[in-house]
Design a protein around this motif. Structure first.
Motif, PDB file in Angstrom:
ATOM      1  N   ASP A  31      21.241  22.183 -24.586  1.00  0.00           N
ATOM      2  CA  ASP A  31      20.366  23.309 -25.367  1.00  0.00           C
ATOM      3  C   ASP A  31      20.604  22.756 -26.901  1.00  0.00           C
ATOM      4  N   ASN A  34      16.378  25.879 -29.870  1.00  0.00           N
ATOM      5  CA  ASN A  34      14.940  26.080 -30.611  1.00  0.00           C
ATOM      6  C   ASN A  34      14.101  27.244 -30.006  1.00  0.00           C
ATOM      7  N   ARG A  35      14.873  28.447 -30.120  1.00  0.00           N
ATOM      8  CA  ARG A  35      14.124  29.692 -29.776  1.00  0.00           C
ATOM      9  C   ARG A  35      14.803  30.779 -30.484  1.00  0.00           C
ATOM     10  N   PRO A  36      14.195  32.013 -30.361  1.00  0.00           N
ATOM     11  CA  PRO A  36      14.777  33.091 -31.149  1.00  0.00           C
ATOM     12  C   PRO A  36      15.954  33.831 -30.664  1.00  0.00           C
ATOM     13  N   THR A  37      16.031  33.928 -29.305  1.00  0.00           N
ATOM     14  CA  THR A  37      17.372  34.520 -28.760  1.00  0.00           C
ATOM     15  C   THR A  37      18.035  33.800 -27.754  1.00  0.00           C
ATOM     16  N   HIS A  54      17.668  27.951 -35.270  1.00  0.00           N
ATOM     17  CA  HIS A  54      17.716  27.065 -34.555  1.00  0.00           C
ATOM     18  C   HIS A  54      19.176  26.456 -34.382  1.00  0.00           C
TER      19      HIS A  54
END
Length: 220
Positions: A31, A34-37, A54
């Motif tokens: 992981d 690189n995403r908001p949640t 991030h």
């Protein structure tokens, strides 16, 4: 300058994964955050974990495991200090859901803006061997954790070089991988994989021979 250093550390992390795993195909869960949640990929067993800029961040004494890492026996992550408060980042290996896991952490508690201590613990910051590092480690740094039987190896890679420590837990923890947080630490580029004794049998300083210290995260 900061971006250049981060890119260098990430490149070292990739190289570390390749060197620890027999083949890239053995890599399991990973992981880059690189995403908001955080979503459902992670199962949080203590505290709260989320994503900010991030990076994985969390409340103190938070712990979680990556579902896709259920078959992994080794893991690595890049750790970023967020300030001069008491902070640690931990790589957990084993049955995290059941509390039967190694909890290998790197900690900053001297207020100098560097990592200065480390610990081979169990559970969720559950105590064990805590010691002062040979030399302070600048942020960011990679922490690799892998096993050969009951012996855990912690390898720390940063712009200041490499430090390696070992600890014989006297027991096996099985499969699974995750991360723990305390303070304003940020964790990134988690990768879990299937380790092997060939990669784990590296020269390291036994933690039992390092100067013992008081773990301020356990002081109430």
């Amino acid at each position: 300058m900061k971006n250049t250093l981060i890119c260098r550390i990430v490149a070292l992390a990739v190289a570390a994964i390749v060197s620890l795993s027999a083949t890239p195909a053995l890599a399991g869960g990973s992981d880059a955050f690189n995403r908001p949640t955080l979503g459902s990929r992670w199962v949080v067993t203590a505290g709260t974990l989320s994503i900010s800029n991030h990076e994985l961040v969390g409340a103190s004494l938070s712990l979680g495991y990556l579902a896709a890492s259920s078959k992994d026996t080794a893991a690595t992550a890049v750790m970023f200090l967020g300030g001069t408060d008491l902070e640690y980042g931990a790589v957990a290996v084993g049955n995290i859901a059941g509390g039967n896991n190694a909890f290998v952490k790197m900690q900053a508690q001297d207020g100098g803006g560097t990592f200065d201590h480390a610990g081979f613990y169990t559970g969720n910051n559950g105590g064990g061997t805590f010691f002062a590092l040979s030399t302070p480690v600048p942020s960011p740094a990679i922490v690799d954790v892998f096993f050969c039987g009951t012996i855990a190896t912690m390898r720390i890679t940063s712009a200041a070089g490499v430090q390696t420590y070992t600890n014989d837990y006297g027991t096996r923890f099985g499969h699974g991988g995750g991360l723990g947080t305390y303070g304003s630490i940020g964790l990134d580029n988690y990768v879990g994989f299937l380790g092997n004794c060939k990669s784990a049998l590296v020269h390291g300083i036994p933690a039992s021979k390092m100067p013992r210290a008081i773990d301020l995260s356990l002081v109430k």
